[in-house]
Enzyme design. Structure first.
Site, mmCIF file in Angstrom:
data_model
loop_
_atom_site.group_PDB
_atom_site.id
_atom_site.type_symbol
_atom_site.label_atom_id
_atom_site.label_comp_id
_atom_site.label_asym_id
_atom_site.label_seq_id
_atom_site.Cartn_x
_atom_site.Cartn_y
_atom_site.Cartn_z
ATOM 1 N N LEU A 26 -12.121 28.677 -23.310
ATOM 2 C CA LEU A 26 -12.621 29.954 -22.802
ATOM 3 C C LEU A 26 -11.887 30.377 -21.533
ATOM 4 C CD1 LEU A 26 -16.446 29.314 -23.233
ATOM 5 C CD2 LEU A 26 -15.161 31.181 -24.316
ATOM 6 N N PRO A 27 -11.853 31.678 -21.245
ATOM 7 C CA PRO A 27 -11.310 32.116 -19.950
ATOM 8 C C PRO A 27 -12.084 31.434 -18.815
ATOM 9 C CG PRO A 27 -11.665 34.009 -21.395
ATOM 10 C CD PRO A 27 -12.295 32.819 -22.073
ATOM 11 N N SER A 29 -11.919 28.230 -18.081
ATOM 12 C CA SER A 29 -12.265 26.836 -18.397
ATOM 13 C C SER A 29 -11.393 25.825 -17.664
ATOM 14 C CB SER A 29 -12.195 26.593 -19.908
ATOM 15 O OG SER A 29 -10.893 26.838 -20.384
ATOM 16 N N SER A 99 -6.528 31.503 -27.060
ATOM 17 C CA SER A 99 -6.397 31.279 -28.507
ATOM 18 C C SER A 99 -7.757 31.069 -29.168
ATOM 19 C CB SER A 99 -5.500 30.100 -28.838
ATOM 20 O OG SER A 99 -4.876 29.511 -27.764
#
Length: 191
Positions: A26-27, A29, A99
């Site tokens: 996740l963004p 992370s 991704s």
């Protein structure tokens, strides 16, 4: 800041073939932090290393990339081909891209693995912790409806089902995770 200078300086190990370690998560992370620290550790051991970071790649290589599933898939395929090209020339490439879709990550794996080893690395961090961290203020904007197709909020993140390595970015600090990544990379290179 990006790309990292891998350099072919004196004392650098020139591998016959490199490797691609693809960090997904996740963004917020911790993907890029881990990638940068691992690259520093590997360089200190004499390896040639490049970091391909999603933000850098979007701004420098693929500025027209959008955020629909199709646009993300095209963007990630481009990144996979660049990573493959570098790795087949003896560079260890650490990619840091959200991704979010499993099928696209599998396509990335197919592209890279035709030439060089590929490691799928999952930077595991719960959504609520990523929202708390929010290093770029993007979650706040997404929650306010100011950003469309934001992974974890208005667009899904599909966790890897069988990653080669899981890095828990809540339970372990960035240096511990970077060391674990370096160990996995060195083990894969020696196979």
């Amino acid at each position: 800041m990006f790309p990292s200078a891998g350099g072919a300086g004196q004392g650098m190990r020139c591998l016959d073939g490199g490797l691609v370690a693809w960090i997904t998560g996740l963004p917020g992370s911790g993907k890029t932090t881990i990638a940068m620290r691992a690259s520093d550790m590997l360089r200190s051991k004499g390896y040639r290393v490049e970091v391909l970071d999603g933000d850098w790649f979007r701004s420098a290589i693929d500025p027209e990339a959008g955020f629909t599933k199709e646009e993300r898939a095209r963007h990630l395929r481009r990144a996979a081909w660049v990573a493959r090209l570098l790795a087949r020339n003896g560079v260890i490439v650490i990619c840091s891209f959200v991704s979010p879709y499993r099928d696209v990550r599998e396509e990335v794996r197919r592209i890279v693995s035709e030439d060089v080893p590929f490691l799928e690395v999952y930077a595991k961090c719960p959504l609520d912790e990523c929202i708390r961290r929010d290093p770029k203020g993007l979650y706040r904007k997404a929650l306010e409806g100011k950003i469309a197709n934001f992974t974890g909020i208005s667009d899904p993140y599909e966790e890897p089902e069988r990653p080669d390595l899981v890095l828990d970015t809540v339970a372990r600090d960035p240096d511990s995770n970077a060391r674990a990544l370096v160990e996995a990379i060195e083990a894969a290179i020696q196979r």
